[in-house]
Design an enzyme around this catalytic site. Structure first.
Site, mmCIF file in Angstrom:
data_model
loop_
_atom_site.group_PDB
_atom_site.id
_atom_site.type_symbol
_atom_site.label_atom_id
_atom_site.label_comp_id
_atom_site.label_asym_id
_atom_site.label_seq_id
_atom_site.Cartn_x
_atom_site.Cartn_y
_atom_site.Cartn_z
ATOM 1 N N MET A 176 38.432 26.792 -23.007
ATOM 2 C CA MET A 176 38.640 26.694 -21.572
ATOM 3 C C MET A 176 38.088 25.608 -20.956
ATOM 4 S SD MET A 176 40.037 29.867 -21.155
ATOM 5 C CE MET A 176 39.520 30.789 -19.487
ATOM 6 N N TYR A 220 40.725 59.448 -48.240
ATOM 7 C CA TYR A 220 40.598 58.290 -48.865
ATOM 8 C C TYR A 220 41.564 57.050 -48.439
ATOM 9 C CZ TYR A 220 44.233 58.905 -52.219
ATOM 10 O OH TYR A 220 45.603 59.202 -52.911
ATOM 11 N N LYS A 262 29.367 34.015 -20.115
ATOM 12 C CA LYS A 262 28.353 33.172 -19.709
ATOM 13 C C LYS A 262 27.673 33.674 -18.393
ATOM 14 C CE LYS A 262 29.984 28.924 -19.883
ATOM 15 N NZ LYS A 262 29.050 28.049 -20.625
ATOM 16 N N HIS A 271 33.471 20.951 -31.973
ATOM 17 C CA HIS A 271 34.343 21.713 -31.852
ATOM 18 C C HIS A 271 35.012 22.313 -33.372
ATOM 19 C CE1 HIS A 271 38.674 23.107 -31.425
ATOM 20 N NE2 HIS A 271 38.355 23.352 -30.422
ATOM 21 N N CYS A 316 48.074 54.702 -49.156
ATOM 22 C CA CYS A 316 48.012 53.477 -50.171
ATOM 23 C C CYS A 316 48.847 52.366 -49.994
ATOM 24 C CB CYS A 316 48.552 54.114 -51.484
ATOM 25 S SG CYS A 316 50.354 54.890 -51.428
ATOM 26 N N SER A 331 49.844 61.282 -50.552
ATOM 27 C CA SER A 331 49.464 59.705 -50.280
ATOM 28 C C SER A 331 50.430 59.209 -49.304
ATOM 29 C CB SER A 331 49.492 59.090 -51.700
ATOM 30 O OG SER A 331 48.964 57.851 -51.465
ATOM 31 N N ARG A 362 24.436 32.813 -25.748
ATOM 32 C CA ARG A 362 25.549 34.100 -26.098
ATOM 33 C C ARG A 362 25.336 34.053 -27.623
ATOM 34 N NH1 ARG A 362 30.399 29.617 -25.660
ATOM 35 N NH2 ARG A 362 29.755 28.143 -27.033
ATOM 36 N N ARG A 386 32.532 25.829 -14.897
ATOM 37 C CA ARG A 386 32.755 26.313 -16.129
ATOM 38 C C ARG A 386 33.443 27.646 -16.151
ATOM 39 N NH1 ARG A 386 28.753 23.438 -19.814
ATOM 40 N NH2 ARG A 386 27.380 22.529 -18.624
ATOM 41 N N GLY A 436 35.431 26.115 -26.632
ATOM 42 C CA GLY A 436 36.334 25.108 -26.501
ATOM 43 C C GLY A 436 37.684 25.423 -25.984
#
Length: 890
Positions: free
Chosen positions: A107, A864, A26, A468, A844, A777, A352, A96, A105
């Protein structure tokens, strides 16, 4: 000396957008808007470093802070020609929070600070509007009392409702100056009653109380929960922003609103937002009054009869529209902005990067790339890989019967079905027990964050598209219907009523967050239809990634799904999953209870054609793509009959007594089966099992090769190898069977034999094992268990304590532990390839679909990753982002 305070205002600022780590999001963006020449009320930011210092020093401030704050406040006074605490020209400020990442919402905020019994009269005289002044004062007492003094919010809400009843009005805005003055007295009396102290009248005391409360809100339960859910480090802290007040509640030429430069639900390039005439910012998101839409188009789309800002304040709207384009072009991203209009003068209070649904994120990223605002690398990097999960699951079937009992706003798209719960704690509890729940609230608050995360969907009776509930649900990817005003929710009795229909806690409802509908009962679903934006972004991702993405699959349905999502092969086909069908489990159990090799081979002959048909079906779907098939892994006791009826079935099929089956089951029981007679150990003891599976694989491969003309090259994977000798013995069995099949079919099968590296010893001896293995693997599920000595099935009971204590950063079964398990993977890769250069290696375990783990796999040099079908797109995107990040590092 450390600088703790950075000022902004009058078209200049000491900070910039790239200082968000110091000034918070902010504060950095307020400074940046000043530097862009946008209308921003003057103020100053107290840094995040101060927050850290505050907690490190026993919640005390450095001595020099007071002087810096006083000097910064003086500059604000000079800018607006008002003085803090002055009886005639009082300066009022907002206080703020501002963490470096958005925590909507979570803080605390205090508005109208500086008002007291004296300055309120100065504000009334200066503005010429006593009602406005008293309304601002009552709001201040309400917010300060709640945030700073700890007086529960509902006390003030109750008093406000009583005052409206006494005054015979239904809206806050209908209260007169006299009514508000009476209400202020009631508010102050309530503060005295609850705190045993009068409401503070000294503005300096008020200011430091608010600053301390904002820093304190960093450690509230809701903020801690939000940080945990979003992986935000505690040490980041929050900044505090003190800013001169501008007022949207001075009359009908004043307003306040929240807007998004593009639609946060769909991503459409249209101005989206809400505003309220004669209101302050918290009113828009609190759901106390019904917000109005910014644009005429928005009004028409929602069927609202309330006038849009475009109609009511066309000049101000035009200025806001121009700022919309300025901010989006500057930040090159969709912005969430807050603004206030005071007597036809527009002021910008925040910008923001806006929270958005995943569908919107995809559209915004691809559109901005097409528009030339960003390049393809940036577009690919903008999408949170895990968020793609929102798009890949079923939605409501439009043909399914549905009993719509209420409608609200389509606050966050998607569909969810579950049992009704009316409080967040119950939602979390029931979800932890495996129940699907819908959290139903009159309106959500930051205290509900844990229940919102646990719930499948959220339904509120109040609130708009920027409430909110809406903002948090979109960020979490939870479907949400907000502002369903017909609902009458009774928390005490655990029920809600609508149109003479009563729905009680535990009843099942379905919500459609895209349509804003609430339905009684469960509604059938259908597979999602992925947008062109999804395909476009995935194509771009594939251009950048170097890591292959396979899937873990063993059924036709799973393979088909994975191919649809872009899988490039099968990295893990678990053969044991094929044995649990009703027509197969008897034969498997018959094999297990056999007392000798002849009996086992007789049972295996029944299983062979079943396995062969399964493999052939997979090979046909995969065509020339690689398929890695793991030989039988789990201990035999997992297949044993569990009750008298199953024991009788096995005994009959095997031609033995039920008592014999019971004795065999008892002999196979193990104290710790995860480390017992399983994997390659079974094949060493019972090589006929390995023979049957190898034959099924090779016969299927030859059949499909002859059918299609495409050579099928299966990858046969031997699990749980700890020594080279184990693999040598079993590879000899596999090679012998391959030779037999080749002779019988007049076509020698082509294949590879490799192993899963899932034991620390195997990783450490990777060089030796690679003399025999043709690929590795890494089975990181078991490798994590055996490295930590933690059972995955039991870890949930204590891992949260380890995370809270800072012993672990997160669950090592979710994201790979780079220092321990990861080090073993590195060793296995290095030593294996030292023996066999260019050796194919993959992963995997479930980590294959976790974005952090995918980045690790890219960096360690694997070929992979393999993951469940629905996580294939997540892995593709995460692999692309890992490659892009590595490019930047180089």
């Amino acid at each position: 000396m450390t600088k703790w305070v950075y000022g902004f205002g009058d078209g200049k600022a000491e900070g910039r957008a790239d200082m968000r780590n110091l000034l918070g999001g902010k504060g950095a963006n307020l400074a940046e808007m000043c530097n862009l020449g946008l209308p921003v009320p003057p103020g100053f930011s107290i840094t995040t470093e101060l927050c850290t210092a505050y907690y490190e020093n026993g919640e005390t401030y450095p001595a020099e802070l007071e002087g810096e704050v006083r000097a910064a406040l003086q500059r604000v006074e000079d800018s607006v020609d008002a003085k803090f605490g002055d009886a005639e020209k009082p300066l009022l400020v907002s206080v703020r929070s501002g963490a470096r990442v958005s925590m909507p919402g979570m803080m605390d905020t205090v508005l109208n600070l500086g008002l007291n019994d004296v300055t309120v009269e100065g504000l009334a005289a200066r503005s010429g509007d006593a009602r406005f002044a008293y309304d601002s004062y009552r709001r201040f007492i309400q917010m300060y009392g709640d945030v700073v003094l700890g007086v529960a919010h509902y006390h003030f809400e109750d008093l406000l409702e009583y005052q409206k009843e006494d005054s015979g009005v239904s809206l806050d805005t209908a209260l007169s100056a006299a009514d508000l003055k009476t209400l202020i007295g009631a508010f102050k009396a309530k503060v005295q009653e609850e705190t045993s102290a009068p409401f503070p009248q000294d503005p300096e005391v008020q200011l430091w109380g608010a600053i301390t409360a904002v820093f304190g809100s960093w450690q509230t339960a809701r903020a801690v929960t939000y940080r945990r859910l979003n992986d935000i480090p505690e040490e980041w802290g929050t900044a505090v922003n003190v800013q001169a007040m501008v007022f949207g509640n001075m009359g009908d030429d004043c307003a306040t609103g929240v807007a998004f430069t593009r639609d946060p639900s769909t991503g459409e390039n249209s101005f989206f937002g809400e505003y309220l005439i004669n209101a302050q910012g918290e009113d828009v998101v609190a759901g106390i009054r019904t917000p109005q839409r910014l644009t005429i188009r928005g009004k028409e789309l929602t069927g609202s009869t309330l006038p849009s800002m475009e109609e009511v304040m066309p000049g101000v709207f035009a200025e806001l529209e121009a700022i919309r384009h300025t901010l989006e072009a500057h930040y090159r991203d969709m912005q969430d902005i807050e603004f206030t209009v005071q007597q036809e003068k527009l002021w910008m209070l925040q910008t923001r990067s806006g929270k958005r649904t995943t569908a919107a994120a995809l559209k915004i990223a691809t559109d901005m790339a097409h528009e030339g605002l960003i390049d393809r690398r940036t577009a690919v990097s903008r999408i949170e890989p895990a968020a793609l999960d929102q798009l890949l699951h079923p939605t409501l079937d439009p043909k399914a019967a549905r009993n719509v009992i209420a409608r609200g706003l389509p606050a966050s798209p998607g569909a969810a079905c579950g049992k009704v719960v009316f409080n967040a704690d119950e939602a979390e509890k029931m979800a932890g027990q495996g129940e699907a729940v819908i959290l139903v609230r009159i309106e959500t608050s930051p205290e509900d964050i844990h229940g919102m995360h646990a719930a499948k969907g959220i339904l509120t009776a109040r609130g708009g598209m920027t409430s909110h509930a809406a903002v948090v649900a979109r960020g979490m990817g939870r479907p949400c219907v907000a502002g369903a005003g017909e609902l009458r929710i009774d928390y005490r009795n655990g029920e809600m009523t609508v149109r003479n229909q009563t729905v009680r806690a535990g009843d099942v409802i379905t919500i459609d967050g895209a349509a804003g509908e609430v339905m009684l009962g469960a509604v059938a679903t259908m597979e999602p239809v992925l947008s062109g934006d999804f395909e476009t972004l995935m194509t771009w991702a594939d251009e950048f990634r170097t890591l292959g993405v396979r899937t873990n699959a063993e059924t036709v349905e799973e393979v088909t799904t994975a191919l649809r999502f872009g899988a490039e092969g099968i990295g893990l086909s678990r053969t044991e999953h094929m044995f649990f069908d009703a027509d197969r489990i008897i034969a498997m159990r018959e094999m297990i209870v056999a007392e000798d090799e002849a009996g086992r081979r007789h049972a295996l002959e029944k299983i062979l054609p079943m396995q062969r048909d399964d493999f052939a079906a997979i090979f046909r779907l995969m065509k020339s793509l690689p398929v890695t098939i793991r030989l039988l892994d789990p201990p035999l006791h997992e297949f044993l009959p569990k009750g008298d009826a199953e024991i009788a079935d096995v005994a009959a099929a095997a031609g033995v007594s039920e008592e014999r089956v019971r004795r065999r089951a008892l002999r196979l029981e193990e104290s710790n089966p995860m480390l017992g007679h399983r994997g390659c150990r079974l094949a060493i003891t019972y090589p006929e099992i390995c023979e049957m599976q190898a034959r099924a694989i090779f016969e299927a491969a030859v059949i499909v090769t002859k059918e299609t003309g495409v050579t099928v090259v299966p990858e046969v994977m031997v699990p749980l190898i700890a020594t080279k000798k184990e693999l040598d013995i079993l590879k000899a069995v596999i090679d012998r069977v391959a030779g037999e099949v080749g002779a019988e079919q007049s076509l020698a099968p082509q294949y590879l034999v490799g192993t899963m590296i899932e034991l620390p010893r195997a990783a450490l001896r990777g060089g030796d094992i690679a003399e025999t293995a043709e690929f590795f693997s890494f089975g990181t599920n078991d490798l994590t268990q055996t490295t930590f000595g933690i059972s995955r099935d039991d870890a949930a009971s204590f891992l949260p304590d380890y995370e809270r204590a800072g012993i672990l950063d997160g669950d090592p079964f979710v994201s790979i532990d780079p220092d321990g398990v990861g080090e073993l993977v590195r060793i296995g890769v290095e030593r294996g390839r030292a023996t066999r250069p260019g050796m194919k290696m993959g992963i995997c375990g479930e980590h294959g679909g976790d974005p952090r783990s995918v980045a690790f796999c890219h960096n360690v040099g694997l070929d992979y990753v393999s993951c469940s079908p629905y996580r294939v797109p997540i892995a593709r995107l995460a692999a692309a982002q890992a490659a892009i990040a590595a490019e930047k590092m180089n």
